[in-house]
Structure formats: structure tokens, C-alpha cells
Design an enzyme around this catalytic site. Structure first.
Site, PDB file in Angstrom:
ATOM      1  CB  CYS A 126     -14.091   7.472 -31.990  1.00  0.00           C
ATOM      2  SG  CYS A 126     -14.808   6.611 -30.594  1.00  0.00           S
ATOM      3  CG  ASP A 151      -6.285   0.756 -21.876  1.00  0.00           C
ATOM      4  OD1 ASP A 151      -6.456  -0.165 -22.665  1.00  0.00           O
ATOM      5  OD2 ASP A 151      -7.193   1.505 -21.465  1.00  0.00           O
TER       6      ASP A 151
HETATM    7  S1  SF4 Z   1     -18.439   7.793 -31.470  1.00  0.00           S
HETATM    8 FE1  SF4 Z   1     -19.237   6.021 -32.553  1.00  0.00          FE
HETATM    9  S2  SF4 Z   1     -17.547   4.547 -32.604  1.00  0.00           S
HETATM   10 FE2  SF4 Z   1     -17.035   6.064 -31.050  1.00  0.00          FE
HETATM   11  S3  SF4 Z   1     -17.779   5.136 -29.128  1.00  0.00           S
HETATM   12 FE3  SF4 Z   1     -19.414   6.497 -29.932  1.00  0.00          FE
HETATM   13  S4  SF4 Z   1     -20.747   5.169 -31.133  1.00  0.00           S
HETATM   14 FE4  SF4 Z   1     -18.813   4.059 -30.811  1.00  0.00          FE
END
Ligand code: SF4
Ligand code: SF4
Length: 256
Positions: free
Chosen positions: A166, A84
Site C-alpha cells: 500500500c 492511532d
Molecule cells: S495503494 Fe491501494 S490500498 Fe493503498 S491507499 Fe492507495 S488505493 Fe488504497
């Protein structure tokens, strides 16, 4: 998220990360399916592997052992270990290694194991002999559980993610406080998000909780010194106490 666009050139040209890069070795290392939790039902992403120290240093040490061996086998070669830490297309490289495929949730999945995996890359100027390979076909089939389960709509369509929506980004890297709508979407997880992996049938294993975190009210009273002493060397330090506390404040009204 500007970081993604800024380093596009480096991601597409690994020799700019290591001069004369000829081979990239990808290692996968599993992390526990146990969810680090508070006694009152809150949790953080599994990859933190609390109470272990931040995975970056642990994995870099592992990668360096192999990198040193490569340098011995190929005298004069150079290596660089990435966890990373560099702009590199880590999932695509793992996919090219043929041991797994990229799911509709954009995670690298090994069929018999799942996606709870760290990725380590070793860039080397050594020209390692490689057998011709053909990448594994996607095995999601008609499943779309991850897309349906994503609480923010970040998985807009298969194999595509709007990273700015996200929760893994919003609860860790995002510098501002998250709003109450995001707080509701977070459920009971105040650092990162595992939902699109939890629902995946390839991660279909019993995943226990382990109560390794203080109760939620204790987080709100915690001093910076206490946080540093208890979590300063863990993956939580990446967000810091102020951010974690603001995440908790955002999700708390919705989680009772
Ligand atoms: S927000 Fe959606 S894409 Fe991001 S980790 Fe959670 S489930 Fe996965
Ligand atoms: S949940 Fe289903 S669609 Fe999503 S990555 Fe897993 S198998 Fe593929």
C-alpha cells in the site's frame, strides 16, 4: 509491518491497554475533502489537513474532554484515549458502533458522509450502559471501483489489504527509498494515497485542491531547518524531509 504482528495480543485484549477496560467509546471526526496541493499539480493525502498541525494531538485533546466527563460521571473510573497511538482494532470497533460499515477498501464508511474520517477511541473502566445493537450491513453491493483503481494491487480482494504494497505505508512508514515502479504508481501524490477513497461513490463530493504546499522543486532544495519550521508540527513530520524528498525523486520522472 512487523508492528502489526507484534501487538496482536494487545489488539485482541484491550484490557491489556487499560486495566479493567469495560467499555470502548468510538468517536468519528471528519477531515476535509480538500486535497493539499502544490501549484504545479502534486499533492499529499487529505488526512494531513495541511497546513493544520498533526491530527494526533488535535484529536487527542477532543477525546480527553469526553474522557474527563466520563471520569466525573463515574468516579474512580480510568480512561485512556487512543488516536492511532495504541494497537487497537479501530475500524472494527467503529463498525460495532453501528453508524457505518467497512467497505471493500477496508475503510470505515458512514453512508451519508463517506470515509474521510478520523477515528478516536476512549477506553474506560466505567461500565457505560449500552443499548443492544446490530452492526450495519455492508453497502458496497456489486461495486468494486476501489479494487480496480488501486495502483499497486494492495487491495487483493474485497476486505483484504496487503499493507506492504500500500502506498500509504510505502511513502510514509517504509524506511527505505521507494523504487521507480512504485514512483510510477504514486501518480502525483508524494505522501500517502487517497485513490481507493477518491473513487468510492460514498465520497462522491466535489473535492477542490488547495495550494498550500511549495512547488516540487522547492521541496528538493529545502533544508531540514526550513522543513522543521514549516512542517515540523504537521503530519508530514512523520515521514520527514529525507523520505518525502526520496518519494518525489521516485515519482518525478513519470509525472511530466
Ligand atoms: S495503494 Fe491501494 S490500498 Fe493503498 S491507499 Fe492507495 S488505493 Fe488504497
Ligand atoms: S469503492 Fe465501491 S467497493 Fe470500494 S468501498 Fe466504495 S462502495 Fe465499496
Amino acid at each position: 509491518m512487523l508492528w502489526l504482528a507484534k501487538h496482536r495480543d494487545l489488539r485482541e485484549h484491550p484490557h491489556k491497554l487499560l486495566e479493567n477496560c469495560r467499555t470502548i467509546v468510538t468517536l468519528v471526526y471528519p477531515y476535509s475533502a480538500i486535497k493539499p496541493s502544490t501549484p504545479d499539480g502534486f499533492s499529499v493525502a487529505r488526512y494531513t489537513e495541511l497546513p493544520k498541525t498533526d491530527y494526533h494531538n488535535r484529536l487527542r485533546r477532543l477525546g480527553k474532554d469526553l474522557a474527563e466527563s466520563i471520569k466525573k460521571w463515574y468516579p474512580g473510573s480510568k480512561t485512556r484515549v487512543c488516536v492511532d497511538s495504541a494497537p487497537i482494532l479501530e475500524r472494527s470497533l467503529a463498525y460495532a458502533s453501528i453508524s457505518g460499515f467497512i467497505g471493500k477498501n477496508n475503510m470505515f464508511i458512514i453512508p451519508d458522509y463517506g470515509s474521510y474520517l478520523f477515528l478516536i477511541e476512549i477506553l474506560t473502566s466505567a461500565d457505560l450502559p449500552l443499548l443492544p445493537t446490530s452492526p450495519m450491513k455492508n453497502k458496497c453491493g456489486s461495486c468494486s471501483r476501489c479494487i480496480e483503481a488501486c495502483p499497486t494491487g494492495a487491495l487483493e480482494r474485497p476486505f483484504s489489504i496487503d499493507a506492504s504494497k500500500c502506498l500509504s505505508y510505502l511513502t510514509i512508514e517504509y524506511k527505505e527509498e521507494v523504487d521507480s515502479i512504485t514512483g510510477e504508481q504514486m501518480g502525483k501524490c508524494f505522501f500517502g494515497c487517497d485513490i481507493c477513497q477518491e473513487v468510492c461513490p460514498f465520497n462522491d463530493r466535489k473535492s477542490a485542491k488547495e495550494f498550500v504546499l511549495p512547488q516540487i522543486d522547492e521541496w528538493l532544495r529545502m533544508t531540514t531547518e526550513e522543513f522543521d519550521m514549516q512542517f515540523g508540527r504537521t503530519a508530514l513530520a512523520r515521514a520527514g524531509l529525507k523520505k518525502i524528498r526520496s518519494n518525489i525523486q521516485a515519482l518525478r520522472p513519470h509525472s511530466r
